[in-house]
Design a protein around this motif. Structure first.
Motif, PDB file in Angstrom:
ATOM      1  N   ALA A  77      -0.778   2.642  13.699  1.00 41.23           N
ATOM      2  CA  ALA A  77      -1.832   2.524  12.694  1.00 41.23           C
ATOM      3  C   ALA A  77      -3.126   3.129  13.216  1.00 41.23           C
ATOM      4  N   GLY A  78      -3.823   3.846  12.365  1.00 38.42           N
ATOM      5  CA  GLY A  78      -5.074   4.483  12.728  1.00 38.42           C
ATOM      6  C   GLY A  78      -4.933   5.939  13.107  1.00 38.42           C
ATOM      7  N   LEU A  79      -3.733   6.360  13.531  1.00 43.94           N
ATOM      8  CA  LEU A  79      -3.546   7.767  13.868  1.00 43.94           C
ATOM      9  C   LEU A  79      -3.494   8.629  12.619  1.00 43.94           C
ATOM     10  N   GLU A  80      -2.842   8.115  11.587  1.00 43.28           N
ATOM     11  CA  GLU A  80      -2.774   8.799  10.306  1.00 43.28           C
ATOM     12  C   GLU A  80      -3.082   7.801   9.206  1.00 43.28           C
ATOM     13  N   PRO A  81      -3.665   8.249   8.104  1.00 49.18           N
ATOM     14  CA  PRO A  81      -3.952   7.299   7.015  1.00 49.18           C
ATOM     15  C   PRO A  81      -2.655   6.761   6.416  1.00 49.18           C
ATOM     16  N   PRO A  82      -2.632   5.488   6.036  1.00 46.53           N
ATOM     17  CA  PRO A  82      -1.413   4.917   5.455  1.00 46.53           C
ATOM     18  C   PRO A  82      -1.099   5.531   4.098  1.00 46.53           C
ATOM     19  N   GLN A  83       0.186   5.606   3.804  1.00 45.83           N
ATOM     20  CA  GLN A  83       0.662   6.095   2.515  1.00 45.83           C
ATOM     21  C   GLN A  83       1.167   4.887   1.722  1.00 45.83           C
ATOM     22  N   VAL A  84       0.399   4.481   0.729  1.00 49.40           N
ATOM     23  CA  VAL A  84       0.683   3.257  -0.019  1.00 49.40           C
ATOM     24  C   VAL A  84       1.200   3.626  -1.404  1.00 49.40           C
ATOM     25  N   MET A  85       2.285   2.961  -1.798  1.00 48.58           N
ATOM     26  CA  MET A  85       2.855   3.150  -3.127  1.00 48.58           C
ATOM     27  C   MET A  85       2.770   1.832  -3.882  1.00 48.58           C
ATOM     28  N   VAL A  86       2.274   1.881  -5.111  1.00 51.70           N
ATOM     29  CA  VAL A  86       2.106   0.700  -5.957  1.00 51.70           C
ATOM     30  C   VAL A  86       3.036   0.837  -7.148  1.00 51.70           C
ATOM     31  N   THR A  87       3.823  -0.194  -7.408  1.00 47.38           N
ATOM     32  CA  THR A  87       4.696  -0.213  -8.573  1.00 47.38           C
ATOM     33  C   THR A  87       4.715  -1.622  -9.140  1.00 47.38           C
ATOM     34  N   THR A  88       5.414  -1.798 -10.238  1.00 49.87           N
ATOM     35  CA  THR A  88       5.412  -3.075 -10.961  1.00 49.87           C
ATOM     36  C   THR A  88       6.844  -3.524 -11.208  1.00 49.87           C
ATOM     37  N   SER A  89       6.959  -4.688 -11.798  1.00 47.32           N
ATOM     38  CA  SER A  89       8.257  -5.141 -12.269  1.00 47.32           C
ATOM     39  C   SER A  89       8.670  -4.325 -13.490  1.00 47.32           C
ATOM     40  N   ARG A  90       9.895  -4.530 -13.942  1.00 46.38           N
ATOM     41  CA  ARG A  90      10.386  -3.759 -15.092  1.00 46.38           C
ATOM     42  C   ARG A  90       9.660  -4.182 -16.363  1.00 46.38           C
ATOM     43  N   ASP A  91       9.507  -3.204 -17.272  1.00 46.64           N
ATOM     44  CA  ASP A  91       8.839  -3.413 -18.561  1.00 46.64           C
ATOM     45  C   ASP A  91       7.484  -4.080 -18.385  1.00 46.64           C
ATOM     46  N   PRO A  92       6.565  -3.457 -17.658  1.00 42.92           N
ATOM     47  CA  PRO A  92       5.260  -4.093 -17.434  1.00 42.92           C
ATOM     48  C   PRO A  92       4.412  -4.096 -18.697  1.00 42.92           C
ATOM     49  N   SER A  93       3.553  -5.089 -18.795  1.00 40.74           N
ATOM     50  CA  SER A  93       2.617  -5.153 -19.910  1.00 40.74           C
ATOM     51  C   SER A  93       1.471  -4.172 -19.673  1.00 40.74           C
ATOM     52  N   ALA A  94       0.648  -3.996 -20.690  1.00 42.42           N
ATOM     53  CA  ALA A  94      -0.491  -3.076 -20.554  1.00 42.42           C
ATOM     54  C   ALA A  94      -1.479  -3.591 -19.506  1.00 42.42           C
ATOM     55  N   GLY A 199      -3.822 -11.187   8.111  1.00 41.05           N
ATOM     56  CA  GLY A 199      -4.904 -10.214   8.139  1.00 41.05           C
ATOM     57  C   GLY A 199      -4.451  -8.854   8.626  1.00 41.05           C
ATOM     58  N   THR A 200      -3.541  -8.833   9.616  1.00 40.09           N
ATOM     59  CA  THR A 200      -3.013  -7.561  10.108  1.00 40.09           C
ATOM     60  C   THR A 200      -2.225  -6.843   9.027  1.00 40.09           C
ATOM     61  N   ILE A 201      -1.420  -7.586   8.275  1.00 39.67           N
ATOM     62  CA  ILE A 201      -0.627  -6.972   7.207  1.00 39.67           C
ATOM     63  C   ILE A 201      -1.527  -6.378   6.134  1.00 39.67           C
ATOM     64  N   LEU A 202      -2.602  -7.083   5.782  1.00 42.64           N
ATOM     65  CA  LEU A 202      -3.474  -6.623   4.702  1.00 42.64           C
ATOM     66  C   LEU A 202      -4.382  -5.477   5.141  1.00 42.64           C
ATOM     67  N   LYS A 203      -4.933  -5.562   6.341  1.00 44.35           N
ATOM     68  CA  LYS A 203      -5.926  -4.563   6.735  1.00 44.35           C
ATOM     69  C   LYS A 203      -5.309  -3.196   6.981  1.00 44.35           C
ATOM     70  N   HIS A 204      -4.008  -3.148   7.314  1.00 39.59           N
ATOM     71  CA  HIS A 204      -3.400  -1.848   7.574  1.00 39.59           C
ATOM     72  C   HIS A 204      -2.977  -1.128   6.289  1.00 39.59           C
ATOM     73  N   LEU A 205      -3.330  -1.672   5.134  1.00 35.68           N
ATOM     74  CA  LEU A 205      -3.201  -0.912   3.899  1.00 35.68           C
ATOM     75  C   LEU A 205      -4.317   0.125   3.760  1.00 35.68           C
ATOM     76  N   PHE A 206      -5.390  -0.055   4.515  1.00 34.73           N
ATOM     77  CA  PHE A 206      -6.583   0.770   4.350  1.00 34.73           C
ATOM     78  C   PHE A 206      -6.728   1.729   5.524  1.00 34.73           C
ATOM     79  N   PRO A 207      -7.199   2.944   5.269  1.00 36.15           N
ATOM     80  CA  PRO A 207      -7.442   3.881   6.375  1.00 36.15           C
ATOM     81  C   PRO A 207      -8.703   3.501   7.137  1.00 36.15           C
ATOM     82  N   VAL A 208      -8.895   4.145   8.269  1.00 32.36           N
ATOM     83  CA  VAL A 208     -10.091   3.905   9.079  1.00 32.36           C
ATOM     84  C   VAL A 208     -11.304   4.475   8.337  1.00 32.36           C
TER      85      VAL A 208
END
Length: 289
Positions: A77-94, A199-208
């Motif tokens: 972590a920190g050497l390259e920016p994290p690549q985060v993918m966001v998706t939802t459950s099936r048939d998501p509401s607006a 905190g470690t799991i959450l903070k490594h979603l963000f780049p430096v």
């Protein structure tokens, strides 16, 4: 490909087991050191191996209390920016689709993927092949976002949170949809072993962030509920103006597994919330006080 993933998974688990064994051995040595310093009786579980532990204490460097982490999921972590993918459950509401878009604005560089009919195995496999480091899966109940599953790739961990108090950017009166710079992070009252792990799991979603970044994302623990806030600030002379840009929501962890989402119950449980035990109301899990 499958054989290589299985081999990497076996090596991952072996190194993690070795690390846990070293940590347990170090804890026993520390218990012996404290008993000798305080001139009190040894704990019963240490009396058989007290002489061996005492010989090992002679070779421990002063001031070092924990062994080195041979197996760390976030060692790059920190050497390259994290690549985060966001998706939802099936048939998501607006509302859930809109919240997923705003979550991509909260996390710099995050991308949104339509779920379609893909199952968890196909999602995780596609993200692993594309070099994604973290997969966020949003859930809802009757149009209200109420769950977030976070999977770190390629081998885990997977953290599951309940999601509540969702307020979108348009409701907070924040700025438009333009992506903002990488934020500075504030982790407040996450000082226990579990709190530091979450905190470690959450903070490594963000780049430096850059030093001149004017955005702050706060993860503040309040009674084992993590309040997530997104602000920008401006300096006007000696005064600082703070503006909330959203989205705003609350997270409560209830499960951490040592594996990916597609493994399900086959992955080992690192921690699970037990709300129905007799002492559950008295415990503080994420903060020591």
């Amino acid at each position: 490909m499958l054989r290589r993933q299985a081999r990497e998974r076996r090596e991952f688990l072996r190194l993690r087991e070795q690390q846990q064994r070293l940590q347990r051995q170090q804890q026993r040595r520390e218990q012996l050191r404290q008993a000798l310093d305080e001139n009190r009786l040894l704990p019963p579980e240490l009396r058989r191996e007290a002489l061996k532990l005492q010989r090992e204490l002679e070779f421990d460097p002063p001031g070092e209390t924990e062994p080195g982490h041979h197996d760390d999921e976030y060692k790059w972590a920190g050497l390259e920016p994290p690549q985060v993918m966001v998706t939802t459950s099936r048939d998501p509401s607006a509302r859930l689709r809109l919240f997923a878009k705003e979550l991509c604005l909260l996390i710099p560089g995050a991308r949104r993927m339509n779920r379609g009919r893909a199952d968890l195995g196909a999602l995780v496999g596609a993200c692993r092949a594309a070099g994604v480091t973290d997969l966020l899966l949003l859930h809802e109940t009757r149009g209200d976002p109420d769950g977030l599953s976070l999977c770190h790739l390629p081998h885990g961990p997977s953290a599951h949170f309940t999601l509540s108090g969702t307020v979108l950017r348009r409701d907070t009166g924040g700025r438009g949809g333009a992506p903002l710079a990488a934020p500075h992070l504030l982790l407040l009252d996450l000082d226990t072993a579990l709190g530091r792990r979450v905190g470690t799991i959450l903070k490594h979603l963000f780049p430096v962030p850059r030093p001149d970044s004017h955005r702050v994302v706060t993860f503040a623990n309040q009674d084992d509920v993590i309040l997530v806030r997104n602000h920008v600030y401006r300096r006007r002379g000696k005064e600082v103006e703070l503006e909330e840009v959203g989205p705003r929501f609350q997270l409560r962890p209830y499960l951490i597994r040592l594996g990916t989402l597609d493994q399900g119950d086959a992955a080992d449980v690192e921690w699970r919330w037990h709300p129905y035990t007799a002492t559950a109301r008295k415990q503080r899990l994420l903060a020591s006080a």
